[in-house]
Structure formats: C-alpha cells, structure tokens
Design an enzyme around this catalytic site. Structure first.
Site, PDB file in Angstrom:
ATOM      1  N   SER A   1      -5.571  -1.398   3.790  1.00 26.18           N
ATOM      2  CA  SER A   1      -4.940  -0.860   5.006  1.00 26.18           C
ATOM      3  C   SER A   1      -5.620  -1.271   6.306  1.00 26.18           C
ATOM      4  O   SER A   1      -5.103  -0.953   7.379  1.00 26.18           O
ATOM      5  CB  SER A   1      -4.879   0.668   4.933  1.00 26.18           C
ATOM      6  OG  SER A   1      -3.810   1.075   4.106  1.00 26.18           O
TER       7      SER A   1
ATOM      8  N   LYS B   1     -10.227   1.533  11.554  1.00 28.72           N
ATOM      9  CA  LYS B   1      -9.278   1.586  10.437  1.00 28.72           C
ATOM     10  C   LYS B   1      -9.991   1.417   9.105  1.00 28.72           C
ATOM     11  O   LYS B   1     -10.833   0.541   8.963  1.00 28.72           O
ATOM     12  CB  LYS B   1      -8.210   0.491  10.583  1.00 28.72           C
ATOM     13  CG  LYS B   1      -7.041   0.663   9.628  1.00 28.72           C
ATOM     14  CD  LYS B   1      -6.214   1.864   9.987  1.00 28.72           C
ATOM     15  CE  LYS B   1      -5.340   2.340   8.836  1.00 28.72           C
ATOM     16  NZ  LYS B   1      -6.088   2.980   7.739  1.00 28.72           N
TER      17      LYS B   1
ATOM     18  N   SER C   1      -3.154   6.631   8.170  1.00 22.65           N
ATOM     19  CA  SER C   1      -2.862   5.348   7.519  1.00 22.65           C
ATOM     20  C   SER C   1      -1.507   5.350   6.832  1.00 22.65           C
ATOM     21  O   SER C   1      -1.327   4.788   5.744  1.00 22.65           O
ATOM     22  CB  SER C   1      -3.958   4.999   6.502  1.00 22.65           C
ATOM     23  OG  SER C   1      -3.887   3.641   6.131  1.00 22.65           O
TER      24      SER C   1
ATOM     25  N   LYS D   1      -3.573  -2.806   8.993  1.00 23.45           N
ATOM     26  CA  LYS D   1      -2.870  -2.089  10.050  1.00 23.45           C
ATOM     27  C   LYS D   1      -3.517  -2.269  11.430  1.00 23.45           C
ATOM     28  O   LYS D   1      -2.931  -1.847  12.432  1.00 23.45           O
ATOM     29  CB  LYS D   1      -2.753  -0.606   9.698  1.00 23.45           C
ATOM     30  CG  LYS D   1      -1.915  -0.336   8.447  1.00 23.45           C
ATOM     31  CD  LYS D   1      -1.717   1.159   8.226  1.00 23.45           C
ATOM     32  CE  LYS D   1      -0.902   1.457   6.981  1.00 23.45           C
ATOM     33  NZ  LYS D   1      -1.702   1.490   5.757  1.00 23.45           N
TER      34      LYS D   1
END
Length: 323
Positions: free
Chosen positions: A64, A227, A124, A67
């Site tokens: 993730s 992130k 997320s 992202k």
C-alpha cells in the site's frame, strides 16, 4: 541573489575528510546504522539528498505504499483546481469490491474528495483509492497509466504500477529510492499534511472510526506521515516522514519481516538523520566549522563553501554523525 548549498562532513577516529559537493550521495561510508529490511533509503526532503541507502534500486513489491503516488495525483489535481476537496465522489461497484484494507464503501455511496482522501491516508482504504482514481480519470486503468507517466516524469526508473492500491499484481514493483522520490514530491503539497498526520478520526458523521496504520504518527516526535503497506509478498513496508528544526526527512523501509521491524527501522533511520545532520540557509558563501586534522602540519583547517559554486536549494551539514 541568495544561494543555498549542500555540504556534508564525515568524522572518524583516524581522520576527517570533507565530502565533495553535496554531495552525500555515497552514503555507505557515512552510515553506521543497520535496518531489518530488504531495502531502505533516508532522504532529506528539500534538497533530495540521500543520507542512507541499502539496496536502494532493487525492484520490490511496495504493497500500500503504492498509495503515495495515488495521493500525489489527487493532491496535484486539488492544487491545480481540477477538483476540489468538497467534490462528491460516488463509489462504483468495482471500487466497493476491493479487498484488503478498506472503509467498506457500498456501491453508490457518496463521500467528498476530502473524506475519501482521509480514508486513503489514514486507513489505507483500497476502496477509497479506487473511487478517487475513477473520479479523476474515469477508470482505474486510466489512472494507473497516469501514475506510470508521473513516475517517469519524476525519474522513477525502478517503478511500474499495475493498480492504484498496492494489492498484489504481477509486475507491480518499485524501489526504496523511487518511493523516497515520490514521497518527497507528495510532501511538497501542503494539502496532504492535513491527512497524513491524523492519528484518529471518523467518517460517516462520526459513526465509522479511523486509526492511522502508521504508528509513528502517535509516538515519534515530529512525524508528518506518510504511508504504510503490507502483503505476504511485500512484507512490512513504510515511507515515514518527520520534521524537526526546519529539516524534514523521509525514511523508506521495504520488506521487513514484522510490523515492529518496519517501525523500528524507520525510527532508526530518522534518528540517524536528525542526530547527525542539519540544514542551513546560505547567502553568498558559508564558513563551516574548522576541520580537525590528525597527523597533519596543523591541528585544523578552515573550510568555506561558496554559494555561487552550487545549485542546491539548501545547505546541509553533518554536525555529529552517530557512531
């Protein structure tokens, strides 16, 4: 005209040498830290100087952390005026079908861009990421094409995106260095800081709780984002940013075996940066502290770097590198 430069000093027990130019791209000599991960990078945000690297250009699954690029395209669209935080985003059946981390969007459910961005940055949410992608480009496929185009523009040569979420997909890879590059670009958009620094919040009029997947936001002094990511193939990953005394650092860690390893490795890199480096404004030239000399004709030598000899927008100096 006001100039700023980038410099680095390396101190050892046997000798002291001035690293050239800024030159701190060869970081192995200056880095006595270790991390529990397949790859890592520590970058100073404003200058882009790499202070640490390990397997920096190895192509790995980012999970993730993908992202970061998704949020970058959204932030750029907001800042350009092509969308606004108050725009309404409607979740498609496809967006609502996303597995993994999610905020459980239902087909036809509507939220603002701001709410969807919060869902991506804090929780997320894969479903929210796809909903934003479709809102911006009409389809995830078109959005991913824009992600890859932006990666190419940023010089991210180790990267190929297959989706906007980081869910496992063959050929979906990037590197610790490339993640630092896109994280640096994302942090240049002030709007994102209103979301990546949130520890806890809610959606749906307070009925749906959000807690940041990045635990550094809670316990690391100066944390600003950015992130996390995890899949079985990628391991535990993070792009962690923090700011202290006017200097912001980006620590990227990929492929840790445990979540604790991921956060401890990021913290180790950030501590190394904040403990050993500082950023200084320069006008014209700057006189650095005298450099001690071992086995020389003099006990020390003066050092000065002229601002008109360099093009870096900031001055960066190692003040007391950790041993």
């Amino acid at each position: 005209m006001k100039k700023r430069i980038l410099t680095a000093l390396l101190l050892t027990a046997a000798f002291v040498s001035l690293l050239p130019g800024a030159w701190a791209t060869e970081t192995e000599e200056t880095t006595p830290v270790t991390i529990s991960a397949k790859a890592g990078v520590l970058m100073e945000r404003e200058t882009g100087t790499v202070l640490y690297e390990e397997n920096a250009h190895e192509a790995l699954e980012p999970a993730s952390v993908t992202k970061v690029m998704t949020m970058l395209l959204v932030a750029e669209a907001i800042d350009s005026g092509s969308i606004s935080l108050e725009d309404t985003v409607t979740a498609s059946a496809y967006a609502a079908s996303m597995g993994g981390s999610q905020v459980y969007l239902e087909e036809g459910e509507q939220m603002t861009v701001s709410e969807m961005l919060k869902a991506v940055a804090v929780a997320s949410g894969n479903d929210a990421a796809v909903a934003l992608a479709e809102h911006l480009r009409g389809s995830e496929e078109a959005f991913v094409a824009a992600m890859n185009q932006r990666a190419a523009e940023l010089g991210m040569e180790d990267t190929h995106f297959c989706n906007c979420t980081g869910l496992p997909a063959e050929g979906h890879v990037t590197s610790a260095y490339d993640i630092a590059v896109m994280s640096r670009e994302l942090l240049s958009h002030e709007v994102i800081r209103d979301y990546t620094g949130i520890w806890m919040d809610t959606l749906r009029n307070g009925t749906f709780q959000l807690a940041n997947t990045n635990k550094l936001i809670y316990y690391y002094d100066g944390a600003t984002g950015l992130k996390t990511g995890f899949t079985q193939g990628a391991g535990f990953c993070i792009s962690a940013s923090a700011e202290r005394d006017g200097m912001e650092l980006i620590a990227v860690v990929l492929g840790s075996e445990t979540s604790s390893d991921r956060f401890e490795s990021a913290k180790t890199l950030l501590n190394y940066g904040f403990g050993g480096w500082t950023v200084t404004d320069v006008t014209g030239g700057v006189a650095l502290p005298p450099v001690s000399v071992t086995l020389g004709e003099a006990e020390s030598v003066p050092t000065t770097v002229e601002g008109d000899e360099c093009s870096s927008p900031r001055a960066m100096q190692a003040v007391s590198p950790p041993s």
